[in-house]
Design a protein around this motif. Structure first.
Motif, mmCIF file in Angstrom:
data_model
loop_
_atom_site.group_PDB
_atom_site.id
_atom_site.type_symbol
_atom_site.label_atom_id
_atom_site.label_comp_id
_atom_site.label_asym_id
_atom_site.label_seq_id
_atom_site.Cartn_x
_atom_site.Cartn_y
_atom_site.Cartn_z
ATOM 1 N N GLY A 1 65.257 -63.971 4.119
ATOM 2 C CA GLY A 1 65.492 -62.569 4.638
ATOM 3 C C GLY A 1 64.713 -61.358 3.999
ATOM 4 O O GLY A 1 64.312 -60.104 4.497
ATOM 5 N N THR A 2 66.240 -61.528 3.325
ATOM 6 C CA THR A 2 65.959 -59.976 2.213
ATOM 7 C C THR A 2 64.427 -59.957 1.087
ATOM 8 O O THR A 2 64.198 -58.990 1.253
ATOM 9 C CB THR A 2 67.012 -60.327 0.685
ATOM 10 N N LYS B 1 62.549 -58.324 4.096
ATOM 11 C CA LYS B 1 62.630 -57.180 4.232
ATOM 12 C C LYS B 1 62.066 -56.522 3.334
ATOM 13 O O LYS B 1 61.986 -54.972 3.220
ATOM 14 C CB LYS B 1 64.571 -56.964 4.499
ATOM 15 N N GLN B 2 62.201 -56.624 2.139
ATOM 16 C CA GLN B 2 61.809 -55.710 1.136
ATOM 17 C C GLN B 2 59.934 -56.173 1.156
ATOM 18 O O GLN B 2 59.509 -54.900 1.046
ATOM 19 C CB GLN B 2 61.601 -56.980 -0.482
ATOM 20 N N HIS C 1 58.330 -56.130 3.710
ATOM 21 C CA HIS C 1 57.697 -55.628 4.883
ATOM 22 C C HIS C 1 58.249 -54.033 4.323
ATOM 23 O O HIS C 1 56.607 -53.172 5.205
ATOM 24 C CB HIS C 1 58.530 -55.587 6.212
ATOM 25 N N ASN C 2 59.228 -53.744 4.458
ATOM 26 C CA ASN C 2 59.387 -52.591 3.880
ATOM 27 C C ASN C 2 58.346 -51.154 2.861
ATOM 28 O O ASN C 2 57.976 -50.617 2.869
ATOM 29 C CB ASN C 2 61.043 -51.742 3.195
ATOM 30 N N TYR D 1 55.253 -53.032 11.467
ATOM 31 C CA TYR D 1 54.493 -53.941 10.143
ATOM 32 C C TYR D 1 53.763 -54.237 10.477
ATOM 33 O O TYR D 1 52.546 -54.825 9.849
ATOM 34 C CB TYR D 1 56.089 -55.946 9.626
#
Length: 122
Positions: free
Chosen positions: A7-8, A11-12, A14-15, A32
């Motif tokens: 998950g993390t 998320k990184q 995508h960010n 995204y």
């Protein structure tokens, strides 16, 4: 084997893409998938245009030199040929800057080129 929760990491990832897409219009800066497509295309344009920029500037310099030289009664090709025969090896960027600024040394270069082009035609 232990289960890996990503998950993390996702998320990184995508960010990072969304940060590159900051300022894009519509959903291209917030979604995204759309942001990824747009940033990929933007990268292709950037890669291509780093090369095109060199062509564009060279043509701009030639236009500026031609405009300045024609007021002295020469064409661009005659001017460049005269400079080559005179042994003057200034690049187009410098010549265009001199022509644009209205430098007195540019007038001297035009006179030099004129001498070598008229000497050849006689």
């Amino acid at each position: 084997m232990a289960r890996v929760k990503r998950g993390t990491t996702v998320k990184q990832k995508h960010n990072k893409i969304l940060a590159r897409a900051k300022g894009y219009l519509g959903r291209h800066h917030s979604t995204y998938r759309a942001a990824r497509e747009k940033t990929e295309k933007a990268g292709q344009y950037a890669y291509r245009d780093r090369r095109v920029k060199k062509r564009d500037f060279r043509s701009l310099w030639i236009v500026r030199i031609n405009a300045a030289v024609r007021s002295h009664g020469l064409t661009y090709s005659q001017f460049m040929n005269g400079l080559k025969k005179a042994g003057v090896s200034l690049d187009r960027k410098v010549l265009a800057e001199m022509a644009y600024a209205g430098d007195a040394n540019f007038d001297k270069l035009v006179d030099t080129a004129k001498r070598f082009t008229t000497a050849e035609s006689k």
